[in-house]
Design an enzyme around this catalytic site. Structure first.
Site, PDB file in Angstrom:
ATOM      1  N   LYS A 159       0.725  -1.163   0.121  1.00 19.12           N
ATOM      2  CA  LYS A 159      -0.113  -0.093   0.088  1.00 19.12           C
ATOM      3  C   LYS A 159       0.979   1.335   0.026  1.00 19.12           C
ATOM      4  O   LYS A 159       2.203   1.177   0.504  1.00 19.12           O
ATOM      5  CB  LYS A 159      -1.051   0.053   1.156  1.00 19.12           C
ATOM      6  CG  LYS A 159      -2.021  -0.976   1.349  1.00 19.12           C
ATOM      7  CD  LYS A 159      -2.764  -0.681   2.781  1.00 19.12           C
ATOM      8  CE  LYS A 159      -3.926  -1.937   2.674  1.00 19.12           C
ATOM      9  NZ  LYS A 159      -4.700  -1.722   1.952  1.00 19.12           N
ATOM     10  N   ARG A 182     -10.546 -11.562   1.332  1.00 21.26           N
ATOM     11  CA  ARG A 182     -11.427 -12.701   0.898  1.00 21.26           C
ATOM     12  C   ARG A 182     -10.689 -14.032   1.024  1.00 21.26           C
ATOM     13  O   ARG A 182     -11.463 -14.953   1.176  1.00 21.26           O
ATOM     14  CB  ARG A 182     -11.525 -12.389  -0.409  1.00 21.26           C
ATOM     15  CG  ARG A 182     -10.661 -12.083  -1.305  1.00 21.26           C
ATOM     16  CD  ARG A 182     -11.018 -11.188  -2.754  1.00 21.26           C
ATOM     17  NE  ARG A 182     -11.094 -10.020  -2.239  1.00 21.26           N
ATOM     18  CZ  ARG A 182     -11.337  -8.801  -3.176  1.00 21.26           C
ATOM     19  NH1 ARG A 182     -11.428  -9.180  -4.262  1.00 21.26           N
ATOM     20  NH2 ARG A 182     -11.359  -7.658  -2.708  1.00 21.26           N
TER      21      ARG A 182
END
Length: 488
Positions: A265, A339
């Site tokens: 990130k 996920r």
């Protein structure tokens, strides 16, 4: 855990109002009608309350908010708050009034004259929730917060309702503390330890370590934590308060810190990724509330605790991993890790518990914030009945939630050349394709909801019932769902 505000309920004593310590508050209807306590305070203050409610200033006060009088003549209290509230307020207005009282109170003692006003327990809940503050890591001396005394017409009737409300507040506080905690404190091990301690409340808690997870085939979950020194874990919490019926399963993403992994990130804002375990935090808070109030329902909470770090052992973009279900996943972006955690523990929850319904929660996508901002969580479901029940519960508790679509056209975006599916589907409809990914791990017979709480778990400005930071969103709604639809 952050302590709840001490609140006592006593029968209304008009003679005690003149000498009340700290701060004093009364409730007045929007049209200015005073109850017995209001009339007594009005006389003590030489009609100051009457002059207020007849003034333009009172017209500007919104329902649930108040007008402060400093050092009112005729009272020992250092300040008087006159709160505008209907005698039979809505839940939202009662809790809003409680939040106004909390901000007025500060650290001082507070006496509230609730009289025969209804929803005194909701006023108390709003007061307790807004009084929350996370100051565990501040070294300056902290003044002790003094308690609240609520004068009401029937305290024996209010107390049981208030006990339930405080059980909810305790669950919310537990969630907020977890989400607010920095990642060097709330490691995967510390998180698991805090959940294990809830056996003292009657919960059954199991901690599955990496060796057990590998044996179960939870390879997608384990892949997320490969680059971290903190061991990946799955914690199972069971509350068996019902009969023989199948449980409701609550499943939470618990990424204690998310660097994005190899798909790193940007530095700006990465410090906020301590809150990426928000889904697991909500599940934990709900389980605490259910145990505290001895819920007559069967509920299981399953949370996957991992840390997503870059390292020589970390999962790479392009890697192909086999899930517990047996499907293979091509990892296109290691920052779409939530996920990968959820799909394994969702499958595990279904295989082991055969739940009556399953709800997963995760701070899953930035896309949901683009779509819904910080007012609503995204609701994705394969069941109109379950999603309708949840949306009703969320509405009753004033926790924003909005149903989002699913569909085969979105599912096609997850196609991979080398595996059964990719873990991302591109920028378009990012929160929907994430839900479509998860739906592949939901059995046909399982009613299911996915809650994307990225926009509501932690916010930059205060909300109606919380200071800035962790909100505890979802604890009240899910507890309400259990009460309304799963209690025996």
């Amino acid at each position: 855990m952050t302590d709840l505000l001490s609140i006592d309920y006593v029968e209304t004593d008009l003679d005690a109002l003149a000498d009340a310590d700290g701060k004093l508050a009364i409730l007045v209807t929007p049209d200015g009608k005073l109850d017995p306590a209001g009339r007594r305070v009005n006389r003590l203050t030489k009609q100051a309350v009457a002059r207020l409610v007849d003034s333009e200033a009172w017209e500007k006060v919104k329902t649930g908010e108040g007008f402060t009088m400093g050092f009112p003549a005729g009272l020992a209290a250092e300040a008087l708050l006159v709160v505008k509230l209907d005698r039979r307020p809505s839940v939202a207005d009662a809790r809003k009034a409680g939040a106004s009282l909390a901000k007025f109170k500060g650290k001082a003692a507070l006496t509230l004259c609730a009289g025969a006003y209804q929803r005194a327990a909701d006023i108390a809940l709003g007061l307790a929730l807004r009084a929350y503050g996370f100051d565990d890591h501040l070294t300056k001396e902290k003044p002790e917060a003094k308690g609240v005394t609520i004068h009401c017409a029937k305290p024996d009737e209010v107390k049981p309702e208030a006990e339930t409300a405080m059980a909810v507040a305790e669950g919310v506080f537990f969630t907020r503390d977890l989400v607010n905690e920095p990642a060097n404190v709330l490691t995967t091990t510390e998180f698991a330890n805090r959940l294990s301690a809830m056996t003292d409340l009657g919960l059954e808690v199991e901690v599955l370590e990496e060796a057990e997870l590998a044996e179960l085939g939870m390879r997608t979950l384990l892949a997320v934590g490969e680059g971290s020194e903190s061991p990946s874990k799955v914690v199972v919490m069971k509350w068996n308060g019902g009969g023989d019926e199948k449980p409701l399963a609550l499943v939470g993403k618990g990424v204690v810190f998310d660097t994005g992994g190899i798909s790193l990130k940007p530095a700006g804002g990465m410090e906020d990724m301590t809150m990426d375990m928000g889904g697991a935090g909500v599940v934990s808070g709900v389980m605490r509330t259910l145990a505290r109030r001895k819920a007559k329902a069967n509920v299981v909470g399953v949370v996957g605790l991992v840390e997503n770090m870059p390292d020589g052992r970390a999962t790479r973009p392009g890697d192909v991993i086999r899930s517990m279900k047996g499907d293979t996943v091509e990892v296109i972006n290691t920052d779409a890790e939530g996920r990968l955690v959820l799909c394994d523990i969702m499958w595990y929850a279904q295989e082991r518990f055969e739940p009556a319904g399953m709800i997963d929660l995760a701070t899953l996508t930035g896309a949901i914030i683009i779509g819904l901002g910080h007012e609503n969580a995204g609701v994705f479901s394969n069941s109109d009945a379950l999603s309708g029940a949840f949306l009703k519960a969320a509405g009753a508790e004033n926790e924003g939630a909005w149903r989002m679509p699913l569909g085969d056209a979105y599912d096609k975006l997850l196609k991979s050349r080398v595996a059964d599916m990719a873990n991302v589907g591109g920028r378009a409809a990012g929160s929907i394709t994430a839900a479509q990914f998860l739906q592949r791990f939901v059995k046909d017979e399982t009613p299911w909801i996915h809650l994307d709480i990225a926009g509501v778990a932690s916010v930059k400005s205060e909300t109606a019932l919380a200071p800035k930071g962790a909100t505890g969103w979802g604890v009240m709604a899910l507890d309400r769902l259990v009460r309304d639809d799963y209690e025996s």
